[in-house]
Design an enzyme around this catalytic site. Sequence first.
Site, mmCIF file in Angstrom:
data_model
loop_
_atom_site.group_PDB
_atom_site.id
_atom_site.type_symbol
_atom_site.label_atom_id
_atom_site.label_comp_id
_atom_site.label_asym_id
_atom_site.label_seq_id
_atom_site.Cartn_x
_atom_site.Cartn_y
_atom_site.Cartn_z
ATOM 1 N N LYS A 26 0.854 -1.192 0.000
ATOM 2 C CA LYS A 26 0.000 0.000 0.000
ATOM 3 C C LYS A 26 0.882 1.231 0.000
ATOM 4 O O LYS A 26 1.996 1.185 0.513
ATOM 5 C CB LYS A 26 -0.890 0.018 1.249
ATOM 6 C CG LYS A 26 -2.143 0.836 1.076
ATOM 7 C CD LYS A 26 -3.140 0.069 0.260
ATOM 8 C CE LYS A 26 -4.494 0.695 0.243
ATOM 9 N NZ LYS A 26 -5.521 -0.293 -0.129
HETATM 10 N N1 GLU Z 1 -7.232 0.004 -3.351
HETATM 11 C C1 GLU Z 1 -7.989 -1.178 -3.622
HETATM 12 C C2 GLU Z 1 -8.012 -2.090 -2.408
HETATM 13 O O1 GLU Z 1 -7.825 -1.649 -1.304
HETATM 14 C C3 GLU Z 1 -7.521 -1.879 -4.871
HETATM 15 C C4 GLU Z 1 -6.121 -2.391 -4.850
HETATM 16 C C5 GLU Z 1 -5.637 -2.918 -6.191
HETATM 17 O O2 GLU Z 1 -6.421 -3.005 -7.107
HETATM 18 O O3 GLU Z 1 -4.449 -3.233 -6.252
HETATM 19 O O4 GLU Z 1 -8.293 -3.243 -2.498
#
Ligand code: GLU
Length: 425
Positions: free
Chosen positions: A115
């Site tokens: 993240k």
């Molecule tokens: N931000 C989204 C999540 O928390 C998508 C993450 C992604 O597609 O890599 O799942």
Amino acid sequence: MSSVTPAVSLDQEVNPWEAQSARFDFAARKLNLDEGLWKLLRMPAREIIVHFPVPMDNGRIEMFTGFRVQHNIARGPAKGGIRYSPDVTLDEVRALASWMTWKCAVVNIPFGGAKGGVICDPKAMSQGELERMTRRYTSEISDFIGPEKDVPAPDMNTNEQTMAWIMDTYSMHARRTVTSVVTGKPLNIGGSRGRIEATGRGVMVACGESLRYHNMNVDGCRVIIQGFGNVGSNSARLLMENGYKIIGIAEKDGGLYNSNGIDIRQLIEYKYRNGMILGFRGADAIPSDELMVMDCEVLIPAATENVITSRNADKIKARIIVEGANGPTTAVADEILAEKRIFVVPDILANAGGVTASYFEWVQDRQGYFWKEAIVNEQLESILRDSFDDVVRYAEAHNVNNRIAAYMLAIDRVAFTIRQRGIYA
Ligand code: GLU
């Protein structure tokens, strides 16, 4: 079941890293996880902090702080969104990164977890400032991302445009176009059909499966949704189109209620024009915290962390909670909900539709062959239905709640891979 959380202060309760760790420790203990693997999986593998300058429109230079945390890459490249918010902290990004590891393992896609975030107030920034900040942040972390390394995606306050800038910046450094370095891109530059509404589609599948599990009907099923961003609005629209009655929408600055159901298409248009849901004529205004505890069959927190805590969990009247957001429920609140026998579809399952479609996007970019939307939707729904089934069966077999079952399933899958690969020393 013994307690997931020892007595904690409210500060600890709402710290996402503590919330993640409490569930992880509990699930690891239940699994009898080997002590070494426990230590390994408890910590993120890599935490990058960057402080970088951005020229602002007024001619001054501002310094920004950004993070990228890669929790684990045992099952594949790290994967996870980037968020822009004044409240981003390292602990939050750490928690979100580990949730990505567990989420990808729950839906069994070949990614690890990561993240990123930048501390900024995107609403107070111009497009030009956002673009310069995004490009500089990308260049600061560019050694650590890549199609085989770590693949960012949109998250809170980032979108297709942000992903296009990241892809372009990375590609300029690589001196060739590398579409598969990020997902959630615009369609014409390697995006996937169905990606934008994918998290909402996953939430819809989780609702449908939950009703089926309880022998409940869509007819007469009243839904309250907290948050009306990408996840909340797409969940609301898809659910309405499938016969659910959306009786409440709660946003930060106030909520809307209509016992006959809110016309979600009109509300989406209203928000697009006005930038907020307040003032919409098709429903009554109501404080958001009241909406959270009103009578309904399904409650969907779809915005941010810590909206269901020890302060409101005992008042919640929903029968089913489907977590469209990451970390909306604290570990202390989990136990209150369990006592009330509320059926919770945990975030690492309920909102996994987004990353599942991201996986499809990454596959399509690498193949250079793009799927029809119906194929994306069908594959996504099938993966989420199977994963829902895996989690509830696991919960029944081990006599734990769905969240702990999802953690156990995920930890077991990641631990298995690490054992197979061995520890390089
Ligand atoms: N931000 C989204 C999540 O928390 C998508 C993450 C992604 O597609 O890599 O799942």
